[in-house]
Write a protein that holds these residues in place. Sequence first.
Motif, PDB file in Angstrom:
ATOM      1  N   VAL A 214       0.835  -1.205   0.000  1.00 54.65           N
ATOM      2  CA  VAL A 214       0.000   0.000   0.000  1.00 54.65           C
ATOM      3  C   VAL A 214       0.869   1.255   0.000  1.00 54.65           C
ATOM      4  O   VAL A 214       0.654   2.184  -0.789  1.00 54.65           O
ATOM      5  CB  VAL A 214      -0.949   0.003   1.219  1.00 54.65           C
ATOM      6  CG1 VAL A 214      -1.655   1.353   1.350  1.00 54.65           C
ATOM      7  CG2 VAL A 214      -1.984  -1.105   1.095  1.00 54.65           C
ATOM      8  N   LEU A 215       1.870   1.289   0.894  1.00 59.63           N
ATOM      9  CA  LEU A 215       2.741   2.458   0.967  1.00 59.63           C
ATOM     10  C   LEU A 215       3.513   2.654  -0.337  1.00 59.63           C
ATOM     11  O   LEU A 215       3.698   3.786  -0.804  1.00 59.63           O
ATOM     12  CB  LEU A 215       3.718   2.308   2.135  1.00 59.63           C
ATOM     13  CG  LEU A 215       3.105   2.359   3.538  1.00 59.63           C
ATOM     14  CD1 LEU A 215       4.177   2.098   4.588  1.00 59.63           C
ATOM     15  CD2 LEU A 215       2.423   3.695   3.789  1.00 59.63           C
ATOM     16  N   GLY A 216       3.948   1.554  -0.937  1.00 58.21           N
ATOM     17  CA  GLY A 216       4.662   1.650  -2.199  1.00 58.21           C
ATOM     18  C   GLY A 216       3.798   2.197  -3.314  1.00 58.21           C
ATOM     19  O   GLY A 216       4.251   3.024  -4.122  1.00 58.21           O
ATOM     20  N   THR A 217       2.564   1.747  -3.374  1.00 56.23           N
ATOM     21  CA  THR A 217       1.650   2.239  -4.410  1.00 56.23           C
ATOM     22  C   THR A 217       1.360   3.724  -4.213  1.00 56.23           C
ATOM     23  O   THR A 217       1.308   4.495  -5.186  1.00 56.23           O
ATOM     24  CB  THR A 217       0.351   1.424  -4.402  1.00 56.23           C
ATOM     25  OG1 THR A 217       0.661   0.042  -4.634  1.00 56.23           O
ATOM     26  CG2 THR A 217      -0.610   1.898  -5.488  1.00 56.23           C
ATOM     27  N   LEU A 218       1.184   4.145  -2.979  1.00 59.84           N
ATOM     28  CA  LEU A 218       0.958   5.567  -2.705  1.00 59.84           C
ATOM     29  C   LEU A 218       2.181   6.398  -3.083  1.00 59.84           C
ATOM     30  O   LEU A 218       2.050   7.497  -3.641  1.00 59.84           O
ATOM     31  CB  LEU A 218       0.626   5.763  -1.230  1.00 59.84           C
ATOM     32  CG  LEU A 218      -0.769   5.310  -0.779  1.00 59.84           C
ATOM     33  CD1 LEU A 218      -0.899   5.433   0.735  1.00 59.84           C
ATOM     34  CD2 LEU A 218      -1.859   6.138  -1.465  1.00 59.84           C
ATOM     35  N   LEU A 219       3.390   5.889  -2.792  1.00 56.45           N
ATOM     36  CA  LEU A 219       4.603   6.624  -3.146  1.00 56.45           C
ATOM     37  C   LEU A 219       4.753   6.721  -4.666  1.00 56.45           C
ATOM     38  O   LEU A 219       5.127   7.774  -5.196  1.00 56.45           O
ATOM     39  CB  LEU A 219       5.826   5.935  -2.534  1.00 56.45           C
ATOM     40  CG  LEU A 219       7.183   6.575  -2.848  1.00 56.45           C
ATOM     41  CD1 LEU A 219       7.235   8.020  -2.364  1.00 56.45           C
ATOM     42  CD2 LEU A 219       8.310   5.757  -2.212  1.00 56.45           C
ATOM     43  N   SER A 220       4.452   5.627  -5.358  1.00 53.02           N
ATOM     44  CA  SER A 220       4.557   5.639  -6.816  1.00 53.02           C
ATOM     45  C   SER A 220       3.576   6.638  -7.426  1.00 53.02           C
ATOM     46  O   SER A 220       3.915   7.404  -8.331  1.00 53.02           O
ATOM     47  CB  SER A 220       4.308   4.236  -7.361  1.00 53.02           C
ATOM     48  OG  SER A 220       4.764   4.107  -8.675  1.00 53.02           O
ATOM     49  N   ALA A 221       2.342   6.636  -6.914  1.00 52.81           N
ATOM     50  CA  ALA A 221       1.349   7.604  -7.390  1.00 52.81           C
ATOM     51  C   ALA A 221       1.776   9.025  -7.047  1.00 52.81           C
ATOM     52  O   ALA A 221       1.636   9.951  -7.863  1.00 52.81           O
ATOM     53  CB  ALA A 221      -0.014   7.288  -6.772  1.00 52.81           C
ATOM     54  N   GLY A 222       2.317   9.212  -5.834  1.00 51.80           N
ATOM     55  CA  GLY A 222       2.775  10.536  -5.440  1.00 51.80           C
ATOM     56  C   GLY A 222       3.911  11.040  -6.306  1.00 51.80           C
ATOM     57  O   GLY A 222       3.995  12.237  -6.611  1.00 51.80           O
TER      58      GLY A 222
ATOM     59  N   ALA B 220      -4.327   1.888  -4.381  1.00 55.41           N
ATOM     60  CA  ALA B 220      -3.759   1.709  -3.049  1.00 55.41           C
ATOM     61  C   ALA B 220      -4.848   1.485  -2.009  1.00 55.41           C
ATOM     62  O   ALA B 220      -4.715   0.631  -1.125  1.00 55.41           O
ATOM     63  CB  ALA B 220      -2.909   2.928  -2.673  1.00 55.41           C
ATOM     64  N   ALA B 221      -5.934   2.227  -2.124  1.00 57.30           N
ATOM     65  CA  ALA B 221      -7.057   2.033  -1.204  1.00 57.30           C
ATOM     66  C   ALA B 221      -7.657   0.643  -1.368  1.00 57.30           C
ATOM     67  O   ALA B 221      -8.036  -0.012  -0.378  1.00 57.30           O
ATOM     68  CB  ALA B 221      -8.120   3.097  -1.453  1.00 57.30           C
TER      69      ALA B 221
ATOM     70  N   LEU C  42      -6.683  -6.894   0.311  1.00 57.36           N
ATOM     71  CA  LEU C  42      -5.621  -7.878   0.495  1.00 57.36           C
ATOM     72  C   LEU C  42      -5.546  -8.291   1.956  1.00 57.36           C
ATOM     73  O   LEU C  42      -5.413  -7.449   2.837  1.00 57.36           O
ATOM     74  CB  LEU C  42      -4.277  -7.292   0.057  1.00 57.36           C
ATOM     75  CG  LEU C  42      -3.108  -8.288   0.001  1.00 57.36           C
ATOM     76  CD1 LEU C  42      -3.348  -9.320  -1.098  1.00 57.36           C
ATOM     77  CD2 LEU C  42      -1.795  -7.555  -0.239  1.00 57.36           C
ATOM     78  N   PRO C  43      -5.626  -9.597   2.243  1.00 55.22           N
ATOM     79  CA  PRO C  43      -5.533 -10.034   3.637  1.00 55.22           C
ATOM     80  C   PRO C  43      -4.165  -9.716   4.220  1.00 55.22           C
ATOM     81  O   PRO C  43      -3.175  -9.571   3.499  1.00 55.22           O
ATOM     82  CB  PRO C  43      -5.743 -11.548   3.551  1.00 55.22           C
ATOM     83  CG  PRO C  43      -6.408 -11.780   2.242  1.00 55.22           C
ATOM     84  CD  PRO C  43      -5.875 -10.715   1.330  1.00 55.22           C
TER      85      PRO C  43
END
Length: 412
Positions: A98-106, A196-197, A203-204
């Motif tokens: 999740v954090l990686g996807t947010l950073l990539s989008a950012g 990311a959301a 995802l479990p």
Amino acid sequence: MPTTIAGSDEGTLGPTDGAGAIRGSRRTRVLATIGVNHALHDGYTDLIYVLLPVWQAEFGLGYVALALVRSLYVGALASLQMPATALAHVLGARTVLVLGTLLSAGGYALAGASGGLVGLCVALALSGAGSSTQHPLASAVIARTYGTRARGPLGTYNFAGDLGKAALPALAGLLLTHADWRFVLWLAAGLGAVVAAGVATLLPREPILREEARARPQVAEPGDPTVGRTGFGLLVAVGILDNAARPAFLVYLPFLLQEKGAALTTVGVAFGLAAVGGALGKAIFGRLGDRFGVTRCVILSEAGTAAAILLVIASPLTLALAVLPVLGVMLNGTSSVLYGTVPELAPHGRVEHAFAVFYTWTLGGSALATPLLYGPLGDAVGPRWAAVAAAATAFAVVPIMLVLSPHVATKP
């Protein structure tokens, strides 16, 4: 043997448990969620190719500089695979994804807000850093979720990535005819926040260290030849060449097509055609590897890649566009076979570590080869001969694969 459910907090389920339907549903949810995330990140990676001509015109860049701009993204992606894996041991795979996807989008949002080349480069490096979390963690989660049946789902996971490669560049090419490239990147960033959301919600939770500690003694026996480093090292070498050939050609594809008279919209469509073929290739070759063996499939895909690249170079625009889906099939077919082989050749059965090492070296080789070798080659001899060099790189896999063959001869 009981099967550990990746992402489950419920322990293990035996093959005859009444929870089999729940297990199947959980597996499907894991694969679908990770597949969508993969589609986003791979779409982000190939979106850069469509923007290279735009950035060349705006910033006055040569081919070396363009290759370097792309490699900032891929280099960050490659170099942070191992740290991302280590971080997941502390925070868990879901949180890091999740954090990686947010950073990539950012990073893409920052690129859209950048006022110059330096800001763009920094933003692309940040976006690549976010994408570094995706490949090793997602692949390892699928490998643990499906156990010995992971080759097919890994092929599906790779297929999903190419759907993103087909959709985002083609959509960007269309939007670039009506909107500024910065606005297009902001839209891409918004899509990343939505994904990311979804990962955070669907995802479990997966406690990596605990699950891997349980699984590790069961993966391979000490005398098993798959734990040897030689086979895995050769597999990494094949992956490096395969990953170098792909961007070495795709960096020059927009310029080859423009030489043939293609407009920017057509270039976006061309990448979509190649990516659709690539998605099909990953789905097909992942299963062909099970049926016909790793060696035959890799040799077929790499020789086919070299032949298709040469055909695209020599053909007029219409024929070149028609060949691109076939090229995509061959260009990306190898990766599904290689990814499915990583768990089988993982030294000492350390699957997650093996995926991290594999992605670090293969993506890192791609990030370095493009600006250091193929970029100067393009400036020296032009896009056509640089693309010919990409074809030669793909064909160079064949002799290495013949050496690797005994290590996978008993494995599909």
